[in-house]
Design a protein around this motif. Sequence first.
Motif, PDB file in Angstrom:
ATOM      1  N   ASP A  85      92.212 -90.613  84.562  1.00  0.00           N
ATOM      2  CA  ASP A  85      92.969 -91.830  84.868  1.00  0.00           C
ATOM      3  C   ASP A  85      93.410 -91.874  86.327  1.00  0.00           C
ATOM      4  N   ASP A  86      93.815 -90.745  86.877  1.00  0.00           N
ATOM      5  CA  ASP A  86      94.294 -90.688  88.265  1.00  0.00           C
ATOM      6  C   ASP A  86      93.387 -89.737  89.049  1.00  0.00           C
ATOM      7  N   PHE A  87      92.343 -90.295  89.635  1.00  0.00           N
ATOM      8  CA  PHE A  87      91.335 -89.493  90.323  1.00  0.00           C
ATOM      9  C   PHE A  87      91.962 -88.608  91.395  1.00  0.00           C
ATOM     10  N   ASP A  88      92.763 -89.198  92.278  1.00  0.00           N
ATOM     11  CA  ASP A  88      93.305 -88.437  93.405  1.00  0.00           C
ATOM     12  C   ASP A  88      94.154 -87.259  92.943  1.00  0.00           C
ATOM     13  N   ALA A  89      95.004 -87.470  91.958  1.00  0.00           N
ATOM     14  CA  ALA A  89      95.859 -86.388  91.463  1.00  0.00           C
ATOM     15  C   ALA A  89      95.024 -85.283  90.828  1.00  0.00           C
ATOM     16  N   ARG A  93      94.603 -81.451  92.146  1.00  0.00           N
ATOM     17  CA  ARG A  93      94.979 -80.356  91.249  1.00  0.00           C
ATOM     18  C   ARG A  93      93.815 -79.393  91.060  1.00  0.00           C
ATOM     19  N   MET A  94      92.618 -79.925  90.883  1.00  0.00           N
ATOM     20  CA  MET A  94      91.451 -79.078  90.670  1.00  0.00           C
ATOM     21  C   MET A  94      91.087 -78.279  91.919  1.00  0.00           C
ATOM     22  N   VAL A  95      91.188 -78.897  93.089  1.00  0.00           N
ATOM     23  CA  VAL A  95      90.933 -78.164  94.342  1.00  0.00           C
ATOM     24  C   VAL A  95      91.931 -77.017  94.465  1.00  0.00           C
ATOM     25  N   ARG A 112      85.223 -94.026  91.339  1.00  0.00           N
ATOM     26  CA  ARG A 112      85.414 -92.996  92.361  1.00  0.00           C
ATOM     27  C   ARG A 112      84.848 -91.712  91.786  1.00  0.00           C
ATOM     28  N   VAL A 113      84.077 -90.954  92.597  1.00  0.00           N
ATOM     29  CA  VAL A 113      83.350 -89.807  92.060  1.00  0.00           C
ATOM     30  C   VAL A 113      83.301 -88.676  93.074  1.00  0.00           C
ATOM     31  N   TRP A 124      79.060 -81.296  87.437  1.00  0.00           N
ATOM     32  CA  TRP A 124      79.839 -82.296  86.724  1.00  0.00           C
ATOM     33  C   TRP A 124      80.253 -83.386  87.707  1.00  0.00           C
ATOM     34  N   ASP A 125      80.385 -84.620  87.228  1.00  0.00           N
ATOM     35  CA  ASP A 125      81.042 -85.676  87.986  1.00  0.00           C
ATOM     36  C   ASP A 125      82.494 -85.757  87.537  1.00  0.00           C
ATOM     37  N   LEU A 126      83.400 -85.721  88.496  1.00  0.00           N
ATOM     38  CA  LEU A 126      84.783 -86.117  88.250  1.00  0.00           C
ATOM     39  C   LEU A 126      84.802 -87.610  88.535  1.00  0.00           C
ATOM     40  N   LEU A 127      85.166 -88.416  87.558  1.00  0.00           N
ATOM     41  CA  LEU A 127      85.073 -89.870  87.667  1.00  0.00           C
ATOM     42  C   LEU A 127      86.419 -90.541  87.446  1.00  0.00           C
TER      43      LEU A 127
END
Length: 133
Positions: A85-89, A93-95, A112-113, A124-127
Motif C-alpha cells: 500500500d505504501d511503496f516508499d515506506a 524499511r526493506m533497504v 511504482r516498482v 521479485w517486483d516490489l509494487l
Amino acid sequence: MRIGLVTVVVEEYDPAIAFFTGALGFELVEDVPARTNDGRAKRWVVVRPPGAETGVLLARADGERQEAAVGEQVAGRVGFFLHVDDFDAEYERMVAAGVRFVSEPRDEPYGRVAVFLDVAGNRWDLLGKPGGR
C-alpha cells in the motif's frame, strides 16, 4: 478456486524463514515436520504477507536438480510480485533490513516498482500504486 501456495526452493529453511519474516515482514504460518515421497525427513514451512490468502512454501532443495534451481526458478526473470500500500515506506524499511534491490524505484503505467532479490536470489517486483504512494 484460488491459488493457495507457490513454492520457493531455498538452500536452507532457517535463513529463508528469517529473510521472509524479518526483512519482508511476512508471517510464519506453518513450520512442521514432514516426509518426502520416499520417507526422508523434511519440513513443511509456509510464510505469507500479513492478511494475504496466498502463501509461499519454502522448500529446501533436495538433490542436484533442485539445488541448481535455487535462485533460478524463473530463469532470471521477475517471477514474484509483492504489492504494498505504501511503496516508499516499504522500500525504505526493506533497504534498512538489508534487502538487495537490483533496480532503483521507477514509475510504470501499472505502478511504482523496484526489483529485489530474495534469500535464494530470485527476482521479485516490489509494487506500489501508480503515481507513488
